[in-house]
Design a protein around this motif. Structure first.
Motif, PDB file in Angstrom:
ATOM      1  N   THR A 355     105.845 -17.974 -56.905  1.00  0.00           N
ATOM      2  CA  THR A 355     104.604 -18.551 -57.654  1.00  0.00           C
ATOM      3  C   THR A 355     103.215 -18.086 -56.995  1.00  0.00           C
ATOM      4  O   THR A 355     102.343 -17.500 -57.793  1.00  0.00           O
ATOM      5  CB  THR A 355     104.532 -20.032 -57.304  1.00  0.00           C
ATOM      6  OG1 THR A 355     105.774 -20.716 -57.831  1.00  0.00           O
ATOM      7  CG2 THR A 355     103.322 -20.861 -57.995  1.00  0.00           C
ATOM      8  N   ALA A 358     102.583 -14.532 -58.583  1.00  0.00           N
ATOM      9  CA  ALA A 358     101.885 -14.512 -60.155  1.00  0.00           C
ATOM     10  C   ALA A 358     100.587 -14.816 -59.778  1.00  0.00           C
ATOM     11  O   ALA A 358      99.625 -14.432 -60.638  1.00  0.00           O
ATOM     12  CB  ALA A 358     102.776 -15.487 -60.855  1.00  0.00           C
ATOM     13  N   GLN A 361      98.900 -11.626 -58.744  1.00  0.00           N
ATOM     14  CA  GLN A 361      98.454 -10.714 -59.626  1.00  0.00           C
ATOM     15  C   GLN A 361      97.743 -10.738 -60.607  1.00  0.00           C
ATOM     16  O   GLN A 361      96.868  -9.913 -61.437  1.00  0.00           O
ATOM     17  CB  GLN A 361     100.240 -10.211 -60.327  1.00  0.00           C
ATOM     18  CG  GLN A 361     100.949  -9.838 -59.405  1.00  0.00           C
ATOM     19  CD  GLN A 361     100.708  -8.368 -58.800  1.00  0.00           C
ATOM     20  OE1 GLN A 361      99.981  -7.704 -59.403  1.00  0.00           O
ATOM     21  NE2 GLN A 361     101.375  -8.274 -57.383  1.00  0.00           N
ATOM     22  N   HIS A 362      97.534 -12.256 -61.105  1.00  0.00           N
ATOM     23  CA  HIS A 362      96.554 -12.878 -62.037  1.00  0.00           C
ATOM     24  C   HIS A 362      95.114 -12.569 -61.603  1.00  0.00           C
ATOM     25  O   HIS A 362      94.166 -12.280 -62.020  1.00  0.00           O
ATOM     26  CB  HIS A 362      96.895 -14.115 -62.503  1.00  0.00           C
ATOM     27  CG  HIS A 362      95.877 -14.556 -63.627  1.00  0.00           C
ATOM     28  ND1 HIS A 362      96.389 -14.430 -65.054  1.00  0.00           N
ATOM     29  CD2 HIS A 362      94.848 -15.059 -63.777  1.00  0.00           C
ATOM     30  CE1 HIS A 362      95.501 -14.863 -65.744  1.00  0.00           C
ATOM     31  NE2 HIS A 362      94.501 -15.158 -64.929  1.00  0.00           N
ATOM     32  N   ASP A 382      99.414 -21.377 -67.113  1.00  0.00           N
ATOM     33  CA  ASP A 382      99.816 -19.929 -67.494  1.00  0.00           C
ATOM     34  C   ASP A 382     100.875 -19.495 -66.219  1.00  0.00           C
ATOM     35  O   ASP A 382     101.576 -18.509 -66.687  1.00  0.00           O
ATOM     36  CB  ASP A 382      98.183 -19.412 -67.006  1.00  0.00           C
ATOM     37  CG  ASP A 382      97.254 -19.575 -68.255  1.00  0.00           C
ATOM     38  OD1 ASP A 382      97.679 -20.023 -69.305  1.00  0.00           O
ATOM     39  OD2 ASP A 382      95.980 -19.670 -67.918  1.00  0.00           O
ATOM     40  N   VAL A 383     100.735 -19.886 -65.182  1.00  0.00           N
ATOM     41  CA  VAL A 383     101.548 -19.510 -64.186  1.00  0.00           C
ATOM     42  C   VAL A 383     103.172 -20.021 -64.434  1.00  0.00           C
ATOM     43  O   VAL A 383     103.891 -19.077 -64.446  1.00  0.00           O
ATOM     44  CB  VAL A 383     101.220 -20.052 -62.700  1.00  0.00           C
ATOM     45  CG1 VAL A 383     102.040 -19.782 -61.643  1.00  0.00           C
ATOM     46  CG2 VAL A 383      99.724 -19.615 -62.444  1.00  0.00           C
ATOM     47  N   GLU A 385     104.463 -20.402 -67.433  1.00  0.00           N
ATOM     48  CA  GLU A 385     104.974 -19.555 -68.497  1.00  0.00           C
ATOM     49  C   GLU A 385     105.496 -18.229 -67.917  1.00  0.00           C
ATOM     50  O   GLU A 385     106.367 -17.460 -68.423  1.00  0.00           O
ATOM     51  CB  GLU A 385     103.915 -19.604 -69.739  1.00  0.00           C
ATOM     52  CG  GLU A 385     103.914 -20.967 -70.507  1.00  0.00           C
ATOM     53  CD  GLU A 385     103.050 -20.910 -71.540  1.00  0.00           C
ATOM     54  OE1 GLU A 385     101.969 -19.958 -71.619  1.00  0.00           O
ATOM     55  OE2 GLU A 385     102.776 -21.766 -72.199  1.00  0.00           O
ATOM     56  N   SER A 386     104.623 -17.783 -67.071  1.00  0.00           N
ATOM     57  CA  SER A 386     104.779 -16.377 -66.591  1.00  0.00           C
ATOM     58  C   SER A 386     106.097 -16.372 -65.909  1.00  0.00           C
ATOM     59  O   SER A 386     106.734 -15.242 -65.790  1.00  0.00           O
ATOM     60  CB  SER A 386     103.657 -15.841 -65.856  1.00  0.00           C
ATOM     61  OG  SER A 386     103.249 -16.472 -64.756  1.00  0.00           O
ATOM     62  N   ILE A 387     106.259 -17.129 -65.130  1.00  0.00           N
ATOM     63  CA  ILE A 387     107.388 -17.000 -64.168  1.00  0.00           C
ATOM     64  C   ILE A 387     108.698 -17.737 -64.288  1.00  0.00           C
ATOM     65  O   ILE A 387     109.856 -18.184 -63.812  1.00  0.00           O
ATOM     66  CB  ILE A 387     107.058 -17.422 -62.711  1.00  0.00           C
ATOM     67  CG1 ILE A 387     106.528 -18.926 -62.784  1.00  0.00           C
ATOM     68  CG2 ILE A 387     105.993 -16.392 -61.891  1.00  0.00           C
ATOM     69  CD1 ILE A 387     106.302 -19.339 -61.055  1.00  0.00           C
TER      70      ILE A 387
END
Length: 489
Positions: A355, A358, A361-362, A382-383, A385-387
C-alpha cells in the motif's frame, strides 16, 4: 395455518484469522509492538527469536515453525499414547525465580522529577494571603473551577449555589466575586481566573508597570474591546486622538499578552506524544527506497518444545484419556493461535509495504523534490484499484500511520486529497491550491489585505478556477482569518 418455506441466502462471514489481520493492519507501530508483547505473554507456544532487537527485515526465523502435518494428526492419537505429567511437572521453574536478588537497589535507582499540577500550583499561592476559614474555602473552590486555559466559565451565582450544596458554605455572589478579584486575580500567571478574554487581558495589563501606553491599552480594552478585536484601528485612532505610531505601540503591547494564561503552566506538565514512523523513505541515486520500521517485523516462531511435545505423546504409554484429551486440545489451540498470529504478521507487513509503495509511486514527484505543490490528487479508491485490495484495507493502512521522509515525518493520510481540473484540463490536488493560496496571502500588503473575492480573482489569473466559497473553506482549513483580521498597522 402453518406454512413451510425454503429460502436461500448468500452471506459472507469473516474468519477469526481475517478479523485478526484487519485489527493488526490498522495498528500503528507502538500499538502493534504492545499487541505482539501481549500475544507472547498469553501464548506459551509463541516465541521471539531476538527479543532485544527486532531486525528491520521482512523475514522470519522459521527454523522451528511447524507445518499442519506435524500436529494436525492429533485426531488419530489415542488416549493411551499420551503422558501429560512428563511436560507439566513441577520441575519447570520460571526463569524469573532464578534471578539473583543480592544487588543494591540504590545502584539502580533513577532520579525523577516531582510534578506539581496546575491547580496545586495555584493553591500553594493562597498561603501568601491572609484569609479566614470561609474565605479560604471559597478561594480554593474558585481555583478548582479554573479550566486548563486559566478561565472560570461559570457564573458567580452558580458557584455560590454549589458552595452551599456541596461544601455547606452559605455565601452570595458579591462575596464570591470579592474573593475572585482580591485574591484569584492576584495569582500567577497573570490573567488567571478571568471570565472572558477581555477581562484576562485587562488583568495582565494591570500586572505590568504603569506607563502611558499601558494606560491607553487598558482604556481601549475596557471601553472598546469589540472595535479592537475586529481591528477597526482607524476608528480607535480617531476616537482617542492617537497617532499611528502610538496606536502601533498599543497594539503591540496587547499582542504580547497571553490569551490562554493557564496554558503557559498546564501544557508544561503534559506528556508530549511520541510519533514513531511506520515507514521510511530514502532517496538513493535519484531513486526512492521504501522500508518498514523494524519494530513491525518481529522474528517469531512456534515453540520447538510444544512441537516436540506431540511427538512424545505419540510414544507415551499413559492410559489417562481425560488428561490426554485436555492436553491435546490445549496445545492444539495454542499451536494454531501461534501459527495464525505469525501468518497475520507476515500478511500485515506485506499489506503495509504494498500500500505505501503504491502511494509513494503516485506521489513520486513530491518525495523527490519536497514541493507540496507536486502532490497529486489521490483517493483511497485509486490505491485500492492499483493494488487490488479493498478500500477498507487501504483506509486501515492510512489511518494513524506515519512515514519518515527527507522533508520530515508526515501522516500517511496527508498524501490523500481531492482534486479539481485547472484551465488546461490537468488534475491538481487541493494541497497545491492551498499552497498557492497561502503564498498569495503571505505576499499581500498587510495594510490592505486581500478579500476572498480578490483572492479568487488572483487565483483565476494563475489558472486555478475556484469559487469564492472554496477560497473561504481552504482559508479556514489553513487557519487564516478573514482580511479584516489580517490587517496590520
Amino acid at each position: 395455518m402453518l406454512k413451510q418455506q425454503l429460502q436461500l441466502k448468500l452471506a459472507q462471514k469473516l474468519s477469526p484469522q481475517q478479523i485478526q489481520l484487519m485489527k493488526l493492519v490498522q495498528l500503528p507501530t507502538i500499538a502493534f509492538e504492545q499487541r505482539v508483547k501481549k500475544e507472547l505473554e498469553e501464548n506459551p507456544a509463541l516465541e521471539v527469536s531476538n527479543e532485544d532487537s527486532w531486525e528491520d527485515e521482512d523475514n522470519f526465523d522459521d527454523s522451528y515453525d511447524t507445518t499442519e502435518d506435524e500436529y494436525e494428526d492429533n485426531q488419530i492419537i489415542e488416549a493411551e499414547d499420551i503422558n501429560v505429567d512428563e511436560y507439566l511437572s513441577d520441575d519447570e521453574i520460571p526463569d524469573y525465580r532464578l534471578y539473583a536478588n543480592n544487588y543494591n537497589e540504590e545502584e539502580y535507582s533513577q532520579p525523577y522529577r516531582e510534578e506539581v499540577s496546575f491547580h496545586q500550583y495555584l493553591l500553594d499561592q493562597l498561603s501568601t494571603f491572609r484569609l479566614d476559614d470561609k474565605q479560604r474555602e471559597i478561594a480554593e473552590f474558585l481555583v478548582g473551577s479554573i479550566n486548563d486555559n486559566g478561565y472560570i466559565r461559570r457564573s458567580m451565582r452558580d458557584i455560590a449555589d454549589d458552595l452551599a450544596f456541596t461544601q455547606n458554605i452559605h455565601t452570595n455572589e458579591k462575596e464570591v466575586e470579592k474573593i475572585l478579584k482580591s485574591v484569584i486575580f492576584q495569582l500567577e500567571p497573570a490573567g488567571i481566573g478571568a471570565r472572558n478574554l477581555q477581562e484576562s487581558l485587562i488583568i495582565q495589563l494591570q500586572h505590568k508597570p504603569h506607563t502611558s501606553i499601558i494606560e491607553i491599552a487598558t482604556t481601549i480594552l475596557n471601553e472598546n474591546f469589540e472595535l479592537f478585536s475586529k481591528k477597526h484601528y482607524e476608528k480607535l485612532a480617531q476616537k482617542y486622538n492617537l497617532s499611528e505610531n502610538t496606536l502601533r505601540e498599543v497594539v503591540q503591547e496587547i499582542e504580547k499578552l497571553n490569551p490562554k494564561p493557564g496554558s503557559s503552566y498546564s501544557e508544561g506538565g503534559k506528556l508530549t506524544e511520541q510519533i514513531v514512523p511506520d515507514f521510511t523513505i530514502h532517496i538513493n541515486d535519484g531513486q526512492l527506497e521504501l522500508s518498514l520500521n523494524g519494530r513491525n517485523t518481529p522474528e517469531l516462531h512456534v515453540s520447538q518444545e510444544y512441537t516436540e511435545m506431540f511427538k512424545t505423546y505419540r510414544d507415551s504409554a499413559e492410559k489417562d484419556k481425560q488428561k490426554q484429551k485436555e492436553a491435546v486440545e490445549f496445545i492444539k489451540q495454542k499451536l494454531d493461535a501461534a501459527k495464525w498470529f505469525i501468518d497475520a504478521i507476515k500478511q500485515r507487513q506485506n499489506t503495509l509495504l504494498i500500500t505505501m509503495n503504491a502511494i509513494m509511486q503516485h506521489q513520486k514527484e513530491y518525495f523527490l523534490t519536497g514541493d507540496e505543490t507536486k502532490i497529486k490528487p489521490l483517493i483511497l479508491k485509486d490505491v485500492a484499484e492499483s493494488i487490488g485490495m479493498d478500500i477498507s484495507t487501504i483506509s486501515r493502512v492510512a489511518n494513524s500511520k506515519f512515514v519518515s521522509t527527507p522533508y520530515g515525518t508526515k501522516p500517511v493520510k496527508a498524501f490523500f486529497s481531492e482534486g479539481i481540473k485547472n484551465e488546461e484540463g490537468e488534475d491538481i490536488s487541493t494541497h497545491e491550491i492551498k499552497k498557492i493560496l497561502q503564498s498569495v496571502i503571505e505576499m499581500e500588503d498587510k495594510n490592505k489585505p486581500y478579500t476572498d473575492d480578490k483572492l479568487m480573482e488572483l487565483l483565476r489569473k494563475k489558472g486555478y478556477p475556484i469559487a469564492r466559497r472554496t477560497i473561504a473553506k481552504y482559508r479556514e482549513q489553513l487557519d487564516i482569518p478573514v482580511a479584516r483580521l489580517r490587517k496590520e498597522l
